[in-house]
Write an enzyme that holds these catalytic residues in place. Structure first.
Site, PDB file in Angstrom:
ATOM      1  N   ARG A 178      -3.082   6.279   0.303  1.00  0.00           N
ATOM      2  CA  ARG A 178      -3.607   7.457   0.979  1.00  0.00           C
ATOM      3  C   ARG A 178      -2.597   8.190   1.845  1.00  0.00           C
ATOM      4  O   ARG A 178      -2.850   9.325   2.248  1.00  0.00           O
ATOM      5  CB  ARG A 178      -4.823   7.051   1.829  1.00  0.00           C
ATOM      6  CG  ARG A 178      -6.029   6.651   0.997  1.00  0.00           C
ATOM      7  CD  ARG A 178      -7.117   6.049   1.868  1.00  0.00           C
ATOM      8  NE  ARG A 178      -6.739   4.727   2.358  1.00  0.00           N
ATOM      9  CZ  ARG A 178      -7.450   4.035   3.237  1.00  0.00           C
ATOM     10  NH1 ARG A 178      -8.555   4.550   3.745  1.00  0.00           N
ATOM     11  NH2 ARG A 178      -7.049   2.836   3.627  1.00  0.00           N
ATOM     12  N   TYR A 236     -15.395 -12.084   0.330  1.00  0.00           N
ATOM     13  CA  TYR A 236     -16.175 -10.882  -0.011  1.00  0.00           C
ATOM     14  C   TYR A 236     -17.481 -11.261  -0.702  1.00  0.00           C
ATOM     15  O   TYR A 236     -18.545 -10.700  -0.412  1.00  0.00           O
ATOM     16  CB  TYR A 236     -15.361  -9.960  -0.915  1.00  0.00           C
ATOM     17  CG  TYR A 236     -14.283  -9.187  -0.203  1.00  0.00           C
ATOM     18  CD1 TYR A 236     -14.593  -8.302   0.817  1.00  0.00           C
ATOM     19  CD2 TYR A 236     -12.949  -9.338  -0.559  1.00  0.00           C
ATOM     20  CE1 TYR A 236     -13.595  -7.585   1.474  1.00  0.00           C
ATOM     21  CE2 TYR A 236     -11.949  -8.627   0.094  1.00  0.00           C
ATOM     22  CZ  TYR A 236     -12.278  -7.754   1.108  1.00  0.00           C
ATOM     23  OH  TYR A 236     -11.297  -7.052   1.759  1.00  0.00           O
ATOM     24  N   ASP A 283      -6.748  -3.101  -7.225  1.00  0.00           N
ATOM     25  CA  ASP A 283      -7.479  -3.589  -6.062  1.00  0.00           C
ATOM     26  C   ASP A 283      -7.784  -5.060  -6.277  1.00  0.00           C
ATOM     27  O   ASP A 283      -8.012  -5.487  -7.421  1.00  0.00           O
ATOM     28  CB  ASP A 283      -8.777  -2.808  -5.855  1.00  0.00           C
ATOM     29  CG  ASP A 283      -9.397  -3.091  -4.503  1.00  0.00           C
ATOM     30  OD1 ASP A 283     -10.144  -4.100  -4.398  1.00  0.00           O
ATOM     31  OD2 ASP A 283      -9.144  -2.344  -3.551  1.00  0.00           O
ATOM     32  N   ARG A 341      -6.119  11.265  -7.192  1.00  0.00           N
ATOM     33  CA  ARG A 341      -7.344  10.492  -7.122  1.00  0.00           C
ATOM     34  C   ARG A 341      -8.598  11.339  -6.903  1.00  0.00           C
ATOM     35  O   ARG A 341      -9.719  10.844  -7.015  1.00  0.00           O
ATOM     36  CB  ARG A 341      -7.268   9.502  -5.943  1.00  0.00           C
ATOM     37  CG  ARG A 341      -6.787   8.109  -6.229  1.00  0.00           C
ATOM     38  CD  ARG A 341      -7.829   7.150  -6.758  1.00  0.00           C
ATOM     39  NE  ARG A 341      -9.171   7.290  -6.265  1.00  0.00           N
ATOM     40  CZ  ARG A 341      -9.670   6.725  -5.183  1.00  0.00           C
ATOM     41  NH1 ARG A 341      -8.905   5.981  -4.417  1.00  0.00           N
ATOM     42  NH2 ARG A 341     -10.929   6.891  -4.851  1.00  0.00           N
ATOM     43  N   ARG A 383       0.825  -1.203   0.000  1.00  0.00           N
ATOM     44  CA  ARG A 383       0.000   0.000   0.000  1.00  0.00           C
ATOM     45  C   ARG A 383       0.870   1.269   0.000  1.00  0.00           C
ATOM     46  O   ARG A 383       0.491   2.306   0.532  1.00  0.00           O
ATOM     47  CB  ARG A 383      -0.969   0.007   1.182  1.00  0.00           C
ATOM     48  CG  ARG A 383      -2.322   0.655   0.851  1.00  0.00           C
ATOM     49  CD  ARG A 383      -3.271   0.625   2.039  1.00  0.00           C
ATOM     50  NE  ARG A 383      -3.721  -0.724   2.355  1.00  0.00           N
ATOM     51  CZ  ARG A 383      -3.947  -1.172   3.578  1.00  0.00           C
ATOM     52  NH1 ARG A 383      -3.738  -0.409   4.617  1.00  0.00           N
ATOM     53  NH2 ARG A 383      -4.370  -2.404   3.780  1.00  0.00           N
TER      54      ARG A 383
END
Length: 361
Positions: A40, A160, A85, A49, A36
């Site tokens: 962010r 998921y 992702d 983004r 990652r």
């Protein structure tokens, strides 16, 4: 699914520290990258983004390229990892899902039984052509820095799809697994096909290594992992090996009890989270395949330690580097992804510390 990757012009990166370490060689310094790292924690990422939904961003080649390159420019890491992702191939194939801020992937119609598995769409390479285009752009920009492609492992994708989103206890997933093994294995077979196709596209476009994330496998017992998950992960690694000889990394969170079994799935490198010291992990991995070469590990600084001040970070980095010397090769990384409020300057300093401490003079 086809059995061979499209022909690509692969860069000659034989001396790249990440690739040398992944193959059990002696790199000029211990390579370092961060899960990652393109995310962010970087203000330039947030600017790039802004206004673009996550899954749309993952299918916009020039944006994928820019975000993937950002941590290479800023931190001087030894590898870029493709901005994407793990649920992207499901979305691209036509599964109704979205990534909801503050929640994660949310599935419109969770899988409940065999009819839902039969209806699950397959992935066609053309549906992720923007990803291939992004890889080609990156290969032309990265110079001597390897590019890691990645995908989600079947168990994590299944969790998921069955739960309908992130889950703390995975109760629906485990219920399906134990109550209807036939449907469970049919689901994971389809997801293994999807994952292999997604990796095939990335390999054909020129990635230099791949990482298979089984993020939630740590929720399982070793017995359940061996019976319900391992055969499908092994099929993916075998399929990748048929496509290319690029290094293969396997990682999951909370998988200390599963490390040996994960090695038998067929990766070249096993990622270790922060819960298990690397020298302990090496012993577990070695015991799983005692006739094989010493295992290569990746990890495993606790991401939260990055908030503890430089003295603590430096102490932990030195400890991990010392433990990593027990392995056949060591790729320095965190034990999970970079947390969003991490100071990017700390990451840059960690890279510099690892490089200077381990430089072969």
């Amino acid at each position: 699914m086809t059995n061979s990757a499209p022909v690509s012009t692969r860069r000659d990166l034989a001396d790249a520290p990440l690739l040398v370490a992944a193959r059990g060689g002696q790199p000029r310094h211990t390579p370092v990258w961060f899960m990652r790292q393109a995310g962010r924690s970087l203000p330039e990422y947030r600017r790039a983004r802004e206004g673009t939904p996550m899954l749309q961003a993952c299918l916009t080649p020039d944006l994928v390229s820019e975000i993937t390159l950002q941590p290479v420019r800023r931190h001087g890491v030894d590898a870029a990892i493709l901005f994407s992702d793990i649920v992207l191939p499901l979305y691209a194939a036509g599964v109704g899902l979205d990534i909801v801020a503050g929640t994660g992937p949310v599935v419109s119609n969770p899988i409940e039984g065999p009819a839902d598995v039969s209806a699950l769409p397959s992935l066609d390479a053309g549906q992720v052509e923007p990803v291939a285009e992004a890889v080609r752009l990156l290969v032309s920009e990265l110079g001597s820095t390897p590019l890691i492609g990645f995908a989600g492992a079947p168990f994590t994708l299944a969790s998921y799809l069955v739960e309908g989103g992130p889950s703390r206890n995975h109760e629906r997933t485990k219920a399906l697994m134990h109550s209807d093994p036939k449907t469970w294995h049919a689901l994971l077979e389809k997801l293994a096909d999807t994952t292999l196709e997604f990796l095939r596209v990335q390999i054909g476009a020129g990635v230099d290594a791949i990482q298979l994330f089984d993020s939630w496998a740590g929720a399982l017992s070793l017995r359940d992992y061996r019976e319900f998950v391992l055969p499908h992960s092994r099929r993916i690694f075998e399929g990748v090996a048929e496509l290319s000889d690029i290094p293969k990394i396997h990682f999951g969170v909370g998988t200390g009890e599963l490390l040996g079994a994960m090695r038998t799935a067929g990766p070249d490198v096993v990622g270790v989270d922060w819960r298990v010291p690397l020298d302990t992990a090496v012993a577990r991995l070695g015991a799983a395949e005692p006739e094989s070469a010493k295992p290569v590990v990746q990890g495993n600084l606790d991401p939260a330690v990055l908030f503890a001040g430089w003295d603590a970070v430096e102490r932990e980095v030195h400890r991990i580097l010392a433990e990593g010397r027990e392995a056949g090769g060591h790729i320095f990384n965190l034990g999970h992804g970079v947390l969003p409020t991490t100071d990017p300057e700390i990451l840059t300093r960690v890279v510099e510390l690892v490089h200077t401490t381990t430089a072969q003079r």
